[in-house]
Design an enzyme around this catalytic site. Structure first.
Site, PDB file in Angstrom:
ATOM      1  N   GLU A 148     -12.403  11.032  63.529  1.00 20.42           N
ATOM      2  CA  GLU A 148     -12.962  12.382  63.638  1.00 20.42           C
ATOM      3  C   GLU A 148     -13.303  12.684  65.100  1.00 20.42           C
ATOM      4  O   GLU A 148     -13.011  13.762  65.611  1.00 20.42           O
ATOM      5  CB  GLU A 148     -14.231  12.500  62.763  1.00 20.42           C
ATOM      6  CG  GLU A 148     -14.853  13.876  62.871  1.00 20.42           C
ATOM      7  CD  GLU A 148     -16.085  14.054  61.976  1.00 20.42           C
ATOM      8  OE1 GLU A 148     -16.567  13.054  61.399  1.00 20.42           O
ATOM      9  OE2 GLU A 148     -16.555  15.194  61.873  1.00 20.42           O
TER      10      GLU A 148
ATOM     11  N   GLN B  52     -15.764  16.891  53.960  1.00 24.14           N
ATOM     12  CA  GLN B  52     -16.447  15.653  54.335  1.00 24.14           C
ATOM     13  C   GLN B  52     -17.914  15.678  53.901  1.00 24.14           C
ATOM     14  O   GLN B  52     -18.702  16.454  54.439  1.00 24.14           O
ATOM     15  CB  GLN B  52     -16.370  15.495  55.863  1.00 24.14           C
ATOM     16  CG  GLN B  52     -17.084  14.278  56.408  1.00 24.14           C
ATOM     17  CD  GLN B  52     -17.110  14.276  57.928  1.00 24.14           C
ATOM     18  OE1 GLN B  52     -17.201  15.334  58.555  1.00 24.14           O
ATOM     19  NE2 GLN B  52     -17.059  13.112  58.525  1.00 24.14           N
TER      20      GLN B  52
ATOM     21  N   SER C  23     -18.548  21.322  55.986  1.00 24.96           N
ATOM     22  CA  SER C  23     -17.620  22.377  56.416  1.00 24.96           C
ATOM     23  C   SER C  23     -16.570  22.642  55.346  1.00 24.96           C
ATOM     24  O   SER C  23     -15.943  21.709  54.840  1.00 24.96           O
ATOM     25  CB  SER C  23     -16.895  21.969  57.707  1.00 24.96           C
ATOM     26  OG  SER C  23     -17.811  21.722  58.728  1.00 24.96           O
TER      27      SER C  23
ATOM     28  N   TYR D 174     -20.799  13.768  54.371  1.00 23.06           N
ATOM     29  CA  TYR D 174     -21.571  12.728  55.066  1.00 23.06           C
ATOM     30  C   TYR D 174     -23.046  13.158  55.195  1.00 23.06           C
ATOM     31  O   TYR D 174     -23.941  12.541  54.639  1.00 23.06           O
ATOM     32  CB  TYR D 174     -20.994  12.485  56.467  1.00 23.06           C
ATOM     33  CG  TYR D 174     -19.861  11.493  56.578  1.00 23.06           C
ATOM     34  CD1 TYR D 174     -18.928  11.316  55.567  1.00 23.06           C
ATOM     35  CD2 TYR D 174     -19.699  10.725  57.736  1.00 23.06           C
ATOM     36  CE1 TYR D 174     -17.881  10.409  55.698  1.00 23.06           C
ATOM     37  CE2 TYR D 174     -18.653   9.813  57.879  1.00 23.06           C
ATOM     38  CZ  TYR D 174     -17.751   9.661  56.861  1.00 23.06           C
ATOM     39  OH  TYR D 174     -16.717   8.767  57.013  1.00 23.06           O
TER      40      TYR D 174
ATOM     41  N   GLU E   9     -25.871  13.153  72.409  1.00 28.95           N
ATOM     42  CA  GLU E   9     -26.857  12.096  72.697  1.00 28.95           C
ATOM     43  C   GLU E   9     -26.467  10.805  71.983  1.00 28.95           C
ATOM     44  O   GLU E   9     -26.560   9.708  72.551  1.00 28.95           O
ATOM     45  CB  GLU E   9     -28.270  12.522  72.250  1.00 28.95           C
ATOM     46  CG  GLU E   9     -28.908  13.626  73.081  1.00 28.95           C
ATOM     47  CD  GLU E   9     -28.356  15.016  72.763  1.00 28.95           C
ATOM     48  OE1 GLU E   9     -27.676  15.173  71.721  1.00 28.95           O
ATOM     49  OE2 GLU E   9     -28.575  15.941  73.563  1.00 28.95           O
TER      50      GLU E   9
END
Ligand SMILES: Cc1cc2nc3c(=O)[nH]c(=O)nc-3n(C[C@H](O)[C@H](O)[C@H](O)COP(=O)(O)OP(=O)(O)OC[C@H]3O[C@@H](n4cnc5c(N)ncnc54)[C@H](O)[C@@H]3O)c2cc1C
Length: 377
Positions: free
Chosen positions: A248, A131, A166, A133, A361
């Protein structure tokens, strides 16, 4: 006997005949998880046979359509399959970002050609995805991303850098957010797919405190990507990105379920205060498991609030961190042993749960704004 009862009976019989005994053992470490991919080395013949048998039946992705390598099961049948696998302690035959993230996004946004090309490869574990991002300047504020893709008529030319990717060094392909316009922040992002072996792609592993790091920095230097490898429309990739993030977050929330079973049954400290904390944890874990079942059913039938994966992700990951803290406290100094048992590494790894896929958060901000309707989050 209802149709579902006969489906259960047939499934039980098939699993008994096809799930090797070695694949009914609890997962002890990362090495027991089958990720698939071009360079995958099976841990054992049993792991290979289990993946092949399940993929052949479409049961690596039971609820995807048969045309795309899935099992074509209804929601109820998929639930029965899951229950029957849990009954014999069967490991998932395949774990991948293709199954939990990219596949659902392609089913929703891909062209027919993209679905037929990529989904069966994912279902059979042939291609391992990563991924792309996050960037050094774009994490929580993901839409600030700067990796750019220029339109060069017959291809996109990609330049930039991703971080915290990852398994980038093990993956075959990447799903990647790129900037195709600077006129609008969210409205200038596109969603590209490309092979990690394309000239100009390089990766550099990042080391972590847990000792076993999946992370890489990923660099793109004049990477040529064929035009048809864009998912969704040009400059509309943010819609695809957000949809994928929902899946996800749903997947990460599953950390709250742990490996199943009660913590109180696994660790028995003599300290009564700690025992009370563990009992309270087990009650919360059962409540989370029930909420998870309900959420999964609502999510599959399209009844869940679009922001509910944020709620689940927050609850599940905070719970998993608490589970690991308690297991460490109960294990005493022995639990700190680094090589012989995985406890300390798992505890440290759990700290990342409330960061990956968007921090706690940020999930609370989303819940505040979209579910509670509070202003200014
Ligand atoms: C285990 C793991 C795996 C990952 N895998 C991948 C991967 O495969 N691919 C990928 O692209 N990325 C991956 N990431 C990156 C992850 O998505 C980012 O780390 C995450 O989105 C946070 O971004 P950041 O690290 O830049 O932190 P920042 O955005 O800099 O945040 C720093 C702190 O500020 C807080 N904060 C920021 N903005 C706000 C706000 N508006 N309100 C309140 N608090 C705020 C955050 O909550 C956090 O505590 C992974 C991360 C981890 C830990």
């Amino acid at each position: 006997m209802t149709d579902l009862d006969s489906f259960r009976a047939e499934t039980r019989k098939w699993l008994d005949a096809n799930c090797p005994p070695e694949m009914r053992q609890p997962i002890r470490s990362e090495a027991d998880i089958c990720w698939g991919g071009r360079n995958w080395t099976f841990q054992s013949d049993a792991q290979r046979r289990w993946l092949e048998a399940m993929a052949e039946r479409g049961w690596t992705v039971p609820d995807w359509p048969k045309d795309y390598g899935g099992g074509g099961l209804s929601a109820n049948e998929a639930r029965v399959l899951k229950e029957e696998m849990q009954r014999i302690g069967a490991r998932p035959p395949l774990t991948s970002f293709g199954i939990s993230m990219l596949g659902p996004a392609l089913l929703a946004f891909g062209t027919e050609e993209q679905k037929r090309r990529y989904l069966p490869q994912i279902a059979h574990g042939e291609i391992r995805w990563c991924q792309g991002y996050s960037e050094p300047g774009a994490g929580s504020d993901l839409a600030s991303l700067q990796t750019k893709a220029e339109d060069r008529d017959d291809h996109w030319l990609v330049n930039g850098q991703k971080v915290w990717t990852s398994y980038a060094d093990k993956a075959d392909w990447i799903f990647c957010l790129v900037r195709t316009s600077t006129e609008s922040k969210q409205g200038g992002i596109s969603f590209l797919l490309f092979d990690m072996e394309t000239p100009g792609v390089s990766t550099k592993p990042i080391l972590l405190i847990s000792g076993s790091s999946p992370f890489c920095e990923t660099f793109f230097d004049d990477v040529k990507v064929p035009k048809e490898q864009i998912v969704g429309e040009v400059n509309k990739g943010w819609d695809v990105a957000k949809y994928l993030l929902g899946h996800e977050r749903e997947m990460i929330s599953g950390m709250g379920l742990g490996m199943g079973g009660s913590l109180g049954a696994a660790v028995k400290p003599s300290d009564p205060m700690l025992r009370a904390e563990i009992a309270a944890f087990d009650v919360d874990a059962l409540a989370f498991a029930a909420m998870s079942e309900r959420f999964a059913a609502m999510w599959k039938s399209g009844e869940a609030h679009p922001a509910s994966p944020s709620m689940m992700k927050y609850a599940g990951t905070e719970l998993n961190k608490r589970r690991n803290e308690l297991a460490m406290a109960a294990g005493g100094t022995e639990a700190l042993e680094w090589e012989a048992t995985p406890a300390a590494r798992t505890w440290l790894r759990s700290k990342g749960n409330s960061i990956e896929g968007g921090t706690s958060e940020i999930q609370l901000n989303i819940v505040a704004k979209h579910i509670l309707g509070l202003p200014g989050a």
